[in-house]
Design a protein around this motif. Structure first.
Motif, PDB file in Angstrom:
ATOM      1  N   ASP A  19       0.754  -0.899   0.891  1.00 35.21           N
ATOM      2  CA  ASP A  19      -0.338   0.291   0.263  1.00 35.21           C
ATOM      3  C   ASP A  19       0.989   1.479  -0.482  1.00 35.21           C
ATOM      4  O   ASP A  19       1.478   1.640   0.564  1.00 35.21           O
ATOM      5  CB  ASP A  19      -0.600  -0.114   1.300  1.00 35.21           C
ATOM      6  N   VAL A  20       0.475   1.693  -0.923  1.00 32.68           N
ATOM      7  CA  VAL A  20       1.746   3.419  -1.430  1.00 32.68           C
ATOM      8  C   VAL A  20       1.363   4.686  -0.903  1.00 32.68           C
ATOM      9  O   VAL A  20      -0.190   4.985  -2.015  1.00 32.68           O
ATOM     10  CB  VAL A  20       2.336   3.085  -2.754  1.00 32.68           C
ATOM     11  N   VAL A  21       2.448   5.540  -0.756  1.00 30.55           N
ATOM     12  CA  VAL A  21       1.056   7.207  -0.679  1.00 30.55           C
ATOM     13  C   VAL A  21       2.327   7.467  -1.475  1.00 30.55           C
ATOM     14  O   VAL A  21       3.104   6.961  -1.572  1.00 30.55           O
ATOM     15  CB  VAL A  21       1.426   7.468   0.996  1.00 30.55           C
ATOM     16  N   LEU A  22       1.583   8.541  -2.294  1.00 26.67           N
ATOM     17  CA  LEU A  22       3.570   9.654  -3.141  1.00 26.67           C
ATOM     18  C   LEU A  22       3.503  11.039  -2.440  1.00 26.67           C
ATOM     19  O   LEU A  22       2.433  10.988  -2.446  1.00 26.67           O
ATOM     20  CB  LEU A  22       3.454   9.213  -4.419  1.00 26.67           C
ATOM     21  N   GLY A  23       4.309  11.418  -2.821  1.00 27.83           N
ATOM     22  CA  GLY A  23       4.373  12.524  -2.350  1.00 27.83           C
ATOM     23  C   GLY A  23       4.676  13.722  -3.327  1.00 27.83           C
ATOM     24  O   GLY A  23       6.173  12.924  -3.576  1.00 27.83           O
ATOM     25  N   ALA A  24       4.074  14.263  -3.416  1.00 26.14           N
ATOM     26  CA  ALA A  24       4.497  14.853  -4.910  1.00 26.14           C
ATOM     27  C   ALA A  24       5.276  16.832  -3.951  1.00 26.14           C
ATOM     28  O   ALA A  24       4.794  17.809  -4.289  1.00 26.14           O
ATOM     29  CB  ALA A  24       3.689  15.590  -5.669  1.00 26.14           C
ATOM     30  N   ALA A  25       6.500  16.681  -3.896  1.00 25.79           N
ATOM     31  CA  ALA A  25       7.196  17.740  -3.323  1.00 25.79           C
ATOM     32  C   ALA A  25       8.296  18.538  -4.495  1.00 25.79           C
ATOM     33  O   ALA A  25       8.792  19.496  -4.649  1.00 25.79           O
ATOM     34  CB  ALA A  25       8.519  16.676  -2.415  1.00 25.79           C
ATOM     35  N   ASP A  26       7.505  18.258  -5.337  1.00 26.58           N
ATOM     36  CA  ASP A  26       8.229  19.470  -6.458  1.00 26.58           C
ATOM     37  C   ASP A  26       7.735  20.332  -7.173  1.00 26.58           C
ATOM     38  O   ASP A  26       6.051  19.747  -7.296  1.00 26.58           O
ATOM     39  CB  ASP A  26       8.836  18.225  -7.784  1.00 26.58           C
ATOM     40  N   THR A  27       8.059  20.707  -6.256  1.00 22.91           N
ATOM     41  CA  THR A  27       6.943  22.451  -6.170  1.00 22.91           C
ATOM     42  C   THR A  27       7.314  23.358  -7.067  1.00 22.91           C
ATOM     43  O   THR A  27       6.103  24.666  -7.067  1.00 22.91           O
ATOM     44  CB  THR A  27       6.612  22.907  -4.912  1.00 22.91           C
ATOM     45  N   PHE A  28       7.820  22.741  -7.109  1.00 22.40           N
ATOM     46  CA  PHE A  28       8.721  24.295  -8.725  1.00 22.40           C
ATOM     47  C   PHE A  28       7.985  24.038 -10.112  1.00 22.40           C
ATOM     48  O   PHE A  28       8.277  24.883 -10.745  1.00 22.40           O
ATOM     49  CB  PHE A  28      10.192  24.477  -8.739  1.00 22.40           C
ATOM     50  N   ARG A  29       7.719  22.767 -10.710  1.00 17.81           N
ATOM     51  CA  ARG A  29       6.749  22.680 -11.839  1.00 17.81           C
ATOM     52  C   ARG A  29       5.515  21.656 -10.908  1.00 17.81           C
ATOM     53  O   ARG A  29       5.497  20.817 -10.859  1.00 17.81           O
ATOM     54  CB  ARG A  29       7.518  21.454 -12.272  1.00 17.81           C
ATOM     55  N   ALA A  30       3.932  22.734 -11.599  1.00 14.51           N
ATOM     56  CA  ALA A  30       3.583  22.127 -11.549  1.00 14.51           C
ATOM     57  C   ALA A  30       2.789  20.449 -12.125  1.00 14.51           C
ATOM     58  O   ALA A  30       2.153  20.420 -12.005  1.00 14.51           O
ATOM     59  CB  ALA A  30       1.546  22.821 -12.247  1.00 14.51           C
ATOM     60  N   ALA A  31       3.631  21.011 -12.962  1.00 16.50           N
ATOM     61  CA  ALA A  31       3.413  20.025 -13.963  1.00 16.50           C
ATOM     62  C   ALA A  31       4.008  18.370 -13.930  1.00 16.50           C
ATOM     63  O   ALA A  31       3.894  17.284 -13.759  1.00 16.50           O
ATOM     64  CB  ALA A  31       4.622  19.609 -15.621  1.00 16.50           C
ATOM     65  N   ALA A  32       4.698  18.954 -12.430  1.00 14.06           N
ATOM     66  CA  ALA A  32       5.310  17.086 -12.481  1.00 14.06           C
ATOM     67  C   ALA A  32       4.293  17.098 -11.491  1.00 14.06           C
ATOM     68  O   ALA A  32       3.974  15.511 -11.385  1.00 14.06           O
ATOM     69  CB  ALA A  32       6.911  17.719 -11.077  1.00 14.06           C
TER      70      ALA A  32
ATOM     71  N   ARG B 244      -3.398   5.566 -12.083  1.00 16.18           N
ATOM     72  CA  ARG B 244      -3.537   4.542 -13.390  1.00 16.18           C
ATOM     73  C   ARG B 244      -3.390   3.261 -12.085  1.00 16.18           C
ATOM     74  O   ARG B 244      -3.879   1.411 -12.446  1.00 16.18           O
ATOM     75  CB  ARG B 244      -2.521   4.163 -14.812  1.00 16.18           C
ATOM     76  N   VAL B 245      -2.732   3.417 -11.009  1.00 21.08           N
ATOM     77  CA  VAL B 245      -2.560   1.648  -9.810  1.00 21.08           C
ATOM     78  C   VAL B 245      -3.658   2.128  -8.562  1.00 21.08           C
ATOM     79  O   VAL B 245      -3.023   1.248  -7.898  1.00 21.08           O
ATOM     80  CB  VAL B 245      -1.295   1.474 -10.031  1.00 21.08           C
ATOM     81  N   GLY B 246      -4.236   2.963  -8.601  1.00 22.64           N
ATOM     82  CA  GLY B 246      -4.613   3.514  -7.150  1.00 22.64           C
ATOM     83  C   GLY B 246      -3.390   3.621  -5.710  1.00 22.64           C
ATOM     84  O   GLY B 246      -4.173   3.746  -5.168  1.00 22.64           O
ATOM     85  N   VAL B 247      -3.018   4.795  -6.624  1.00 18.00           N
ATOM     86  CA  VAL B 247      -2.074   5.331  -5.045  1.00 18.00           C
ATOM     87  C   VAL B 247      -2.935   6.596  -5.380  1.00 18.00           C
ATOM     88  O   VAL B 247      -2.829   7.405  -5.919  1.00 18.00           O
ATOM     89  CB  VAL B 247      -0.590   5.128  -5.600  1.00 18.00           C
ATOM     90  N   THR B 248      -2.661   6.599  -4.122  1.00 22.62           N
ATOM     91  CA  THR B 248      -3.010   8.135  -3.290  1.00 22.62           C
ATOM     92  C   THR B 248      -1.445   9.390  -3.660  1.00 22.62           C
ATOM     93  O   THR B 248      -0.977   8.885  -3.571  1.00 22.62           O
ATOM     94  CB  THR B 248      -3.442   8.542  -1.688  1.00 22.62           C
ATOM     95  N   VAL B 249      -1.441  10.778  -3.997  1.00 21.61           N
ATOM     96  CA  VAL B 249      -0.752  11.626  -4.368  1.00 21.61           C
ATOM     97  C   VAL B 249      -0.967  12.867  -3.079  1.00 21.61           C
ATOM     98  O   VAL B 249      -1.883  13.506  -3.783  1.00 21.61           O
ATOM     99  CB  VAL B 249      -0.609  11.793  -5.763  1.00 21.61           C
ATOM    100  N   VAL B 250       0.127  12.842  -2.503  1.00 23.31           N
ATOM    101  CA  VAL B 250      -0.229  14.310  -1.465  1.00 23.31           C
ATOM    102  C   VAL B 250       0.114  14.925  -2.375  1.00 23.31           C
ATOM    103  O   VAL B 250       1.379  15.192  -2.466  1.00 23.31           O
ATOM    104  CB  VAL B 250       0.279  13.704   0.291  1.00 23.31           C
ATOM    105  N   ARG B 251       0.041  16.506  -2.515  1.00 20.30           N
ATOM    106  CA  ARG B 251       0.390  17.249  -3.242  1.00 20.30           C
ATOM    107  C   ARG B 251       0.003  18.799  -2.307  1.00 20.30           C
ATOM    108  O   ARG B 251      -0.888  18.536  -1.788  1.00 20.30           O
ATOM    109  CB  ARG B 251       0.171  17.135  -4.554  1.00 20.30           C
ATOM    110  N   SER B 252       0.648  19.702  -3.328  1.00 15.30           N
ATOM    111  CA  SER B 252      -0.361  21.271  -3.196  1.00 15.30           C
ATOM    112  C   SER B 252      -0.264  21.737  -3.629  1.00 15.30           C
ATOM    113  O   SER B 252      -0.393  21.619  -5.408  1.00 15.30           O
ATOM    114  CB  SER B 252       1.628  21.963  -1.797  1.00 15.30           C
ATOM    115  N   GLU B 253      -1.990  22.440  -3.864  1.00 18.22           N
ATOM    116  CA  GLU B 253      -2.652  23.006  -5.037  1.00 18.22           C
ATOM    117  C   GLU B 253      -1.079  24.410  -5.228  1.00 18.22           C
ATOM    118  O   GLU B 253      -1.503  25.405  -6.143  1.00 18.22           O
ATOM    119  CB  GLU B 253      -3.487  23.795  -4.670  1.00 18.22           C
ATOM    120  N   ARG B 254      -0.679  25.137  -3.916  1.00 21.57           N
ATOM    121  CA  ARG B 254       0.052  26.277  -4.816  1.00 21.57           C
ATOM    122  C   ARG B 254       1.100  25.999  -4.752  1.00 21.57           C
ATOM    123  O   ARG B 254       2.231  25.282  -4.653  1.00 21.57           O
ATOM    124  CB  ARG B 254       0.034  27.059  -3.196  1.00 21.57           C
TER     125      ARG B 254
END
Length: 386
Positions: free
Chosen positions: A216-229, A239-249
């Motif tokens: 069971d996996v959780v991903l953290g999108a800590a590349d906040t300099f590129r929204a595309a990342a 695609r595989v049902g994994v939660t991604v924690v990200r900032s909208e800012r």
């Protein structure tokens, strides 16, 4: 006399009018009752099917259909991936093929040995390992005293395997740990690297590797300099049902995002939390310091079990300095070599392990979502010599 004629004419006109009225009245009686016109506002319901109780007589548009839930992909099993991708790995095999062709010539002259040495250096094996391999090859071929291709190939395979070092621990350590409160913490993985190495894509592919192994996996999108990342990582996760924690800012503190990801992983009982970071050049001191901060902040919620450095195999020796600086800042525990299928510089596997004392744990061998494989030294060397 004139007055008499006028009077008679008037009587005739009156009689004609009376007859016309009588005729019209008779025709109406023969037609029966007149039809009732429908009202202007027509009910949407069938006249023979009155609306159900409580229904309103307002014309309603058909409710939009909810989109079907996306079908989750099942990643390919991890076992045997490298064997499947062996043909692609063989593109790095010019090192083995060239050396074999030289050794099989028989009575080797000094220029032949120099050609072998040049081949190893061009493949980015590195000066130290190249010198070792050359010494052993010279000795073994003299001892054997043979030009048989299979015998020479056996010698070369054994020497290359020593350089790749099958004794290194290439396990991805994901064992949970207990916190001070006695509750299990998820294993946390920090992924780092310079710009352009395919780091975010690698994180997505690693998530598929973990899901294939029933984590069971959780991903953290800590590349906040590129929204595309963050968007790219969210696509991989969905695609595989994994939660991604990200900032909208955009431009948010990456350490805060990493902290939130680990915290969320603890709350939902995830096995693994993997954090993607922004690509950064090794000579940017401020960005490298930020990377150290991310790791320290993550450690407040759970110990960081793995720090994986993503290197582009096509950069060869240029990636060595990158690896050294990253290792100093965040204690790299493993290497992921991407684009190994598109380069003749497969010797970078040997060089980076020797320089850092850190094993190559995964290799990228294509553009497909499951073209990331655990590194198996024996299969790697066999592919070089195929």
């Amino acid at each position: 006399m004139i007055w008499i004629l006028i009077a008679v004419g008037a009587l005739i006109v009156v009689a004609a009018i009376v007859g016309a009225v009588a005729l019209t009245t008779g025709r109406r009686r023969n037609r029966g009752p007149s039809a009732t016109l429908p009202p202007v506002d027509i009910s949407p319901y069938d006249v023979d099917q009155p609306p159900a109780e409580g229904a309103t007589a307002v014309a309603l548009e058909e409710a939009p259909q909810a989109p079907p839930a996306p079908t989750l992909e099942r990643p390919e099993p991890v076992a045997g991936r490298m064997q499947r991708l062996r043909a692609r790995l063989a593109r790095s095999g010019t090192i083995g093929q060239t050396i074999l062709s030289i050794l099989s010539r028989g009575d080797l002259k000094e220029e032949d040995w120099e050609e072998i040495e040049e081949t190893l250096l061009l493949a980015d094996v590195g000066i130290g390992p190249t010198t070792e391999l050359m010494d052993h090859l010279r000795t073994e071929t003299k001892v054997l005293g043979t030009t048989d291709a299979q015998a020479v190939r056996g010698v070369l395979r054994a020497e290359l395997l020593k350089l790749v070092d099958p004794t290194m621990d290439r396990t991805l350590h994901l064992e949970p740990s207990l916190g001070d409160d006695g509750q299990p913490h998820p294993a946390t993985v920090l992924v780092v690297g310079v710009n352009g190495t395919g780091k975010t894509t690698t994180v997505g592919k690693l998530a598929r590797v973990l899901v294939a192994d029933d984590h069971d996996v959780v991903l953290g999108a800590a590349d906040t300099f590129r929204a595309a990342a963050a968007d790219q990582l969210s696509t991989w996760g969905s695609r595989v049902g994994v939660t991604v924690v990200r900032s909208e800012r955009e431009g948010a503190d990456p350490a805060a995002v990493a902290f939130d990801a680990v915290k969320h992983g603890r709350e939902v009982g995830a096995d693994v939390v993997m954090v993607d970071t922004a690509g950064r050049l090794q000579n940017k001191a401020g960005l490298m310091d930020e990377l150290g901060k991310i790791k320290r902040v993550m450690s407040r919620e759970a110990p960081v079990r793995e720090v994986l450095l993503v290197l582009d195999a096509t950069t060869g020796q240029n990636g060595m300095r990158q690896a050294q600086v990253f290792a100093e800042v965040v204690d790299v525990t493993g290497i992921v070599l991407t684009k190994l299928d598109g380069t003749a510089k497969g010797g970078i596997v040997v060089a980076v392990q020797r320089e850092l004392g850190v094993p190559v744990k995964f290799v990228g061998l294509g553009e497909g979502p499951d073209d990331l494989a655990p590194f198996v030294p024996e299969e790697f060397v066999d592919a070089l010599l195929s």
